[in-house]
Scaffold this motif. Structure first.
Motif, PDB file in Angstrom:
ATOM      1  N   PRO A 210      -8.318  16.136  74.625  1.00 19.75           N
ATOM      2  CA  PRO A 210      -7.786  17.416  75.118  1.00 19.75           C
ATOM      3  C   PRO A 210      -7.797  18.441  73.991  1.00 19.75           C
ATOM      4  CG  PRO A 210      -6.010  15.874  74.695  1.00 19.75           C
ATOM      5  CD  PRO A 210      -7.289  15.090  74.531  1.00 19.75           C
ATOM      6  N   LYS A 211      -7.548  19.672  74.341  1.00 23.68           N
ATOM      7  CA  LYS A 211      -7.521  20.733  73.344  1.00 23.68           C
ATOM      8  C   LYS A 211      -6.429  20.459  72.328  1.00 23.68           C
ATOM      9  CE  LYS A 211      -6.776  25.714  72.791  1.00 23.68           C
ATOM     10  NZ  LYS A 211      -6.451  26.977  73.500  1.00 23.68           N
ATOM     11  N   LEU A 212      -6.783  20.538  71.053  1.00 27.11           N
ATOM     12  CA  LEU A 212      -5.820  20.302  69.989  1.00 27.11           C
ATOM     13  C   LEU A 212      -5.216  21.620  69.504  1.00 27.11           C
ATOM     14  CD1 LEU A 212      -7.733  17.652  67.835  1.00 27.11           C
ATOM     15  CD2 LEU A 212      -5.888  17.230  69.467  1.00 27.11           C
ATOM     16  N   THR A 236      -0.013  24.895  71.598  1.00 25.97           N
ATOM     17  CA  THR A 236      -1.391  24.630  72.043  1.00 25.97           C
ATOM     18  C   THR A 236      -2.092  25.876  72.560  1.00 25.97           C
ATOM     19  OG1 THR A 236      -0.724  22.385  72.626  1.00 25.97           O
ATOM     20  CG2 THR A 236      -2.815  23.174  73.531  1.00 25.97           C
ATOM     21  N   ASN A 237      -1.431  26.665  73.362  1.00 28.96           N
ATOM     22  CA  ASN A 237      -2.031  27.892  73.902  1.00 28.96           C
ATOM     23  C   ASN A 237      -1.432  29.124  73.237  1.00 28.96           C
ATOM     24  OD1 ASN A 237      -3.758  26.592  75.903  1.00 28.96           O
ATOM     25  ND2 ASN A 237      -1.847  26.046  76.942  1.00 28.96           N
ATOM     26  N   TYR A 238      -1.397  29.072  71.936  1.00 29.91           N
ATOM     27  CA  TYR A 238      -0.767  30.132  71.151  1.00 29.91           C
ATOM     28  C   TYR A 238      -1.407  31.494  71.385  1.00 29.91           C
ATOM     29  CZ  TYR A 238       0.522  32.861  67.029  1.00 29.91           C
ATOM     30  OH  TYR A 238       0.965  33.850  66.185  1.00 29.91           O
ATOM     31  N   LYS A 239      -0.534  32.490  71.525  1.00 25.75           N
ATOM     32  CA  LYS A 239      -0.979  33.874  71.667  1.00 25.75           C
ATOM     33  C   LYS A 239      -0.288  34.711  70.594  1.00 25.75           C
ATOM     34  CE  LYS A 239      -1.653  33.555  76.676  1.00 25.75           C
ATOM     35  NZ  LYS A 239      -1.229  34.084  78.015  1.00 25.75           N
ATOM     36  N   LYS A 240      -1.068  35.498  69.896  1.00 27.23           N
ATOM     37  CA  LYS A 240      -0.510  36.345  68.855  1.00 27.23           C
ATOM     38  C   LYS A 240       0.495  37.329  69.451  1.00 27.23           C
ATOM     39  CE  LYS A 240      -4.392  36.201  65.607  1.00 27.23           C
ATOM     40  NZ  LYS A 240      -5.393  36.997  64.878  1.00 27.23           N
ATOM     41  N   SER A 259       0.803  15.385  55.037  1.00 30.45           N
ATOM     42  CA  SER A 259      -0.551  15.651  54.556  1.00 30.45           C
ATOM     43  C   SER A 259      -1.463  16.011  55.723  1.00 30.45           C
ATOM     44  CB  SER A 259      -1.086  14.437  53.793  1.00 30.45           C
ATOM     45  OG  SER A 259      -1.006  13.273  54.586  1.00 30.45           O
ATOM     46  N   GLU A 260      -2.716  16.238  55.407  1.00 26.76           N
ATOM     47  CA  GLU A 260      -3.671  16.707  56.412  1.00 26.76           C
ATOM     48  C   GLU A 260      -4.211  15.540  57.237  1.00 26.76           C
ATOM     49  OE1 GLU A 260      -6.482  19.619  54.835  1.00 26.76           O
ATOM     50  OE2 GLU A 260      -5.053  20.024  53.219  1.00 26.76           O
ATOM     51  N   THR A 261      -3.296  14.906  57.964  1.00 25.69           N
ATOM     52  CA  THR A 261      -3.657  13.801  58.840  1.00 25.69           C
ATOM     53  C   THR A 261      -3.848  14.307  60.263  1.00 25.69           C
ATOM     54  OG1 THR A 261      -1.300  13.318  59.149  1.00 25.69           O
ATOM     55  CG2 THR A 261      -2.458  12.079  57.444  1.00 25.69           C
ATOM     56  N   PHE A 262      -4.480  13.489  61.080  1.00 23.54           N
ATOM     57  CA  PHE A 262      -4.805  13.851  62.447  1.00 23.54           C
ATOM     58  C   PHE A 262      -3.538  14.120  63.252  1.00 23.54           C
ATOM     59  CE2 PHE A 262      -6.079  12.202  66.791  1.00 23.54           C
ATOM     60  CZ  PHE A 262      -6.738  13.372  67.155  1.00 23.54           C
ATOM     61  N   THR A 263      -3.442  15.300  63.832  1.00 24.98           N
ATOM     62  CA  THR A 263      -2.217  15.686  64.536  1.00 24.98           C
ATOM     63  C   THR A 263      -2.058  14.983  65.884  1.00 24.98           C
ATOM     64  OG1 THR A 263      -3.344  17.618  65.490  1.00 24.98           O
ATOM     65  CG2 THR A 263      -2.086  17.951  63.435  1.00 24.98           C
ATOM     66  N   GLY A 264      -3.110  14.301  66.334  1.00 29.45           N
ATOM     67  CA  GLY A 264      -3.016  13.562  67.595  1.00 29.45           C
ATOM     68  C   GLY A 264      -2.687  12.095  67.413  1.00 29.45           C
ATOM     69  N   ARG A 266      -0.590   8.595  66.721  1.00 28.07           N
ATOM     70  CA  ARG A 266       0.719   8.125  67.171  1.00 28.07           C
ATOM     71  C   ARG A 266       1.732   8.316  66.062  1.00 28.07           C
ATOM     72  NH1 ARG A 266       2.190   3.196  65.133  1.00 28.07           N
ATOM     73  NH2 ARG A 266       0.595   1.990  64.046  1.00 28.07           N
ATOM     74  N   SER A 267       2.931   8.649  66.454  1.00 26.58           N
ATOM     75  CA  SER A 267       3.963   8.930  65.477  1.00 26.58           C
ATOM     76  C   SER A 267       5.309   8.950  66.175  1.00 26.58           C
ATOM     77  CB  SER A 267       3.705  10.297  64.816  1.00 26.58           C
ATOM     78  OG  SER A 267       4.791  10.702  64.018  1.00 26.58           O
ATOM     79  N   ILE A 268       6.371   8.766  65.386  1.00 26.99           N
ATOM     80  CA  ILE A 268       7.701   8.969  65.943  1.00 26.99           C
ATOM     81  C   ILE A 268       7.805  10.385  66.496  1.00 26.99           C
ATOM     82  CG2 ILE A 268      10.152   9.187  65.365  1.00 26.99           C
ATOM     83  CD1 ILE A 268       9.752   6.941  63.334  1.00 26.99           C
ATOM     84  N   TYR A 269       7.217  11.324  65.750  1.00 24.87           N
ATOM     85  CA  TYR A 269       7.182  12.719  66.182  1.00 24.87           C
ATOM     86  C   TYR A 269       5.730  13.080  66.508  1.00 24.87           C
ATOM     87  CZ  TYR A 269      11.729  12.571  63.939  1.00 24.87           C
ATOM     88  OH  TYR A 269      13.008  12.223  63.576  1.00 24.87           O
ATOM     89  N   ASN A 270       5.399  13.096  67.784  1.00 25.90           N
ATOM     90  CA  ASN A 270       4.033  13.381  68.206  1.00 25.90           C
ATOM     91  C   ASN A 270       3.786  14.884  68.180  1.00 25.90           C
ATOM     92  OD1 ASN A 270       2.878  10.730  68.899  1.00 25.90           O
ATOM     93  ND2 ASN A 270       4.548  10.656  70.378  1.00 25.90           N
ATOM     94  N   ILE A 271       3.052  15.315  67.158  1.00 30.32           N
ATOM     95  CA  ILE A 271       2.859  16.742  66.918  1.00 30.32           C
ATOM     96  C   ILE A 271       2.215  17.438  68.118  1.00 30.32           C
ATOM     97  CG2 ILE A 271       1.803  18.445  65.389  1.00 30.32           C
ATOM     98  CD1 ILE A 271       4.031  16.723  64.135  1.00 30.32           C
ATOM     99  N   GLU A 272       1.143  16.855  68.630  1.00 34.28           N
ATOM    100  CA  GLU A 272       0.448  17.495  69.745  1.00 34.28           C
ATOM    101  C   GLU A 272       1.314  17.531  71.006  1.00 34.28           C
ATOM    102  OE1 GLU A 272      -2.358  19.136  69.780  1.00 34.28           O
ATOM    103  OE2 GLU A 272      -2.891  18.725  67.688  1.00 34.28           O
ATOM    104  N   TYR A 273       2.194  16.568  71.148  1.00 37.15           N
ATOM    105  CA  TYR A 273       3.084  16.539  72.313  1.00 37.15           C
ATOM    106  C   TYR A 273       4.041  17.733  72.274  1.00 37.15           C
ATOM    107  CZ  TYR A 273       6.746  14.891  75.494  1.00 37.15           C
ATOM    108  OH  TYR A 273       7.669  14.784  76.506  1.00 37.15           O
ATOM    109  N   PHE A 274       4.650  17.969  71.127  1.00 41.24           N
ATOM    110  CA  PHE A 274       5.554  19.113  71.016  1.00 41.24           C
ATOM    111  C   PHE A 274       4.796  20.429  71.154  1.00 41.24           C
ATOM    112  CE2 PHE A 274       8.119  15.861  68.778  1.00 41.24           C
ATOM    113  CZ  PHE A 274       9.303  15.995  69.488  1.00 41.24           C
TER     114      PHE A 274
END
Length: 473
Positions: A210-212, A236-240, A259-264, A266-274
């Motif tokens: 999906p769109k990151l 995800t659908n950020y608008k200025k 660090s510059e790890t993949f935002t998608g 798995r994690s306790i805090y799922n970045i792409e989910y938020f």
């Protein structure tokens, strides 16, 4: 200061690590060992010894104070290379590269990496260089360190996070796992003398992703002028020119790092989910983080909840000034030390509309007597609590609980030995008795963070529900 009892050879009660290497000629094995078989002992002890395979005798090689580990022989077998805090207990975290004769003698420190927290990879076939990896700000680097001079040079200069670097037996190729903010982990290989990585695996094909959300590395100045770095992930659908709720996530450690790890991933805090649910996410690397050198890593010594707090809050102001965050819709969360900071933040400010404390430690006195790593905490506080109650209480959120008004969720694992369950319970009960909106989520069978997939996948939705309850109403 904790000192080891004098001895000539490792006692049977010593805990030998799984880091051991056979001498190239097959005559000996070098290994590291601690004074007792506990994780806590690794912060204050670690010697290096050699076993003669033929005679079955053990000879101590490095026995000075502090932690020595990860020994490897050079290809000619004449030298042992290892990492060490240099003969002094540095429980906050220090790991430079050293060499010593295989027969013993005086260790010699090699050139330092910028972060001074090295992990050994191997020694070159010509016995002239050692290859190490280390965190470098929000990235990872592999360094080539001379065994005969003060020369050191970075080798990769790549974006993203590199892990599991290995060098081929003929020293012609390097292979590693690499991920970037928008790219999941894959295996890469390159010629060692001309870095040009080629991807050789396809475990995580991205065609159907999906769109990151977009993520940038940003910097700002803290209250005292110290430069702080962090990661901002846009909705995800950020608008200025549109302002969004901001979720601040604080890492563990405190010597962790975003660090510059993949935002998608798995994690306790799922970045792409938020991000997909309309939140901007700020992940700061406050003082105490690794990746920025020893001085930065030690900068929150006896200062938890104060300088690091200013680093985080100035980051929040930075994102507000960027026009991204709505100052009236702020949330804060974190696990372990991040949970500690979350508990402390809500005692210092009411700017956040909601908070979620994961495996937090609001009481440093009771934490010291129940955690499995007391020496790590004591190192940061500068001594034992019975000698300095004032410092421990000053930096414990539970002693400031009267100030809390922020609705705060408490999450903890029932089997947590690192930050015992009672730490979360203390904060939850105090909040409840004070009349602050709260709830406590306890994950069964869970140590210091969920491991079971169904439990791990439950955390972010529970946090989001809590945040939305107070931020989107």
């Amino acid at each position: 200061m904790i000192r080891r009892p004098p001895r000539s050879t490792p006692k049977p009660s010593s805990a030998a690590s799984d880091v051991y290497k056979r001498q190239p000629n097959g005559k000996a094995i070098v290994f590291a060992h601690t004074i007792e078989p506990t994780i806590n002992s690794q912060f204050v002890s670690g010697d290096i010894s050699v076993v003669n395979i033929k005679t079955k005798t053990v000879k101590d090689i490095v026995t000075w104070e502090g932690k020595d580990e990860n020994p490897i022989f050079t290809p000619d077998g004449k030298t042992i290379v290892f990492t060490s805090d240099g003969g002094k207990i540095e429980a906050i975290g220090l790991s430079d590269t050293y060499k010593i004769s295989s027969n013993g003698g005086k260790p010699k420190k090699l050139a330092e990496t910028p972060n001074r927290n090295t992990s050994l990879i191997t020694v070159s076939l010509d016995n002239n260089y050692v290859f190490v990896s280390d965190i470098n700000r929000t990235k990872t680097e592999v360094y080539k360190i001379s065994l005969n001079s003060n020369d050191i040079s970075p080798m990769l200069n790549l974006n993203g996070r590199v892990a599991s670097a290995k060098i081929s037996d003929d020293n012609k190729k390097i292979v590693f796992v690499k991920q970037e903010l928008d790219k999941p982990s894959e295996v890469f290989v390159s010629e060692l003398n001309a870095i040009n990585p080629k991807q050789i695996s396809n475990f995580n094909p991205t065609e159907d992703f999906p769109k990151l959300a977009k993520t940038d590395v940003i910097t700002w100045k803290s209250k005292d002028g110290l430069e702080i770095e962090g990661l901002i992930t846009y909705p995800t659908n950020y608008k200025k020119r549109k302002k969004y709720p901001l979720a601040v996530i604080i890492h563990g450690g405190p010597a962790g790092v975003f660090s510059e790890t993949f935002t998608g991933a798995r994690s306790i805090y799922n970045i792409e989910y938020f991000a997909s649910n309309g939140y901007a996410i700020l992940r700061p690397n406050p003082r105490g983080s690794t990746g920025y050198g020893k001085d930065f890593r030690y900068a929150n010594f006896k200062d938890w909840g104060f300088g690091d707090y200013e680093d985080i809050m100035s980051g929040v102001d930075k994102v507000i000034d960027m026009g991204i965050a709505d100052p009236k819709r702020l949330a804060v969360m974190g696990w372990s030390y991040g949970g500690y900071m979350t508990s402390f933040v809500v005692t210092r400010t009411n700017r956040f509309k909601a908070a979620s404390m994961g495996a937090g430690l609001p009481n440093l006195v009771s934490m010291t007597t129940t955690t499995d790593i007391p020496n790590y905490l004591v190192a940061h506080m500068g001594g034992e609590f019975w000698d300095d109650y004032e410092t421990y209480e000053k930096h414990s959120a539970i002693y400031r609980i009267k100030n809390v008004e922020t609705p705060t969720q408490v999450i903890h694992g029932s089997n947590d030995l690192r930050v015992p369950f009672t730490q979360g319970q203390e904060f939850y009960v105090a909040l409840k008795r004070k009349g602050v909106s709260t709830e406590m989520v306890v994950y069964p069978r869970t140590p210091h963070g969920p491991r079971e997939p169904k439990l791990l996948m439950d955390v972010s939705p529970r946090i989001l529900n809590w945040l939305d309850k107070f931020i989107k109403r």
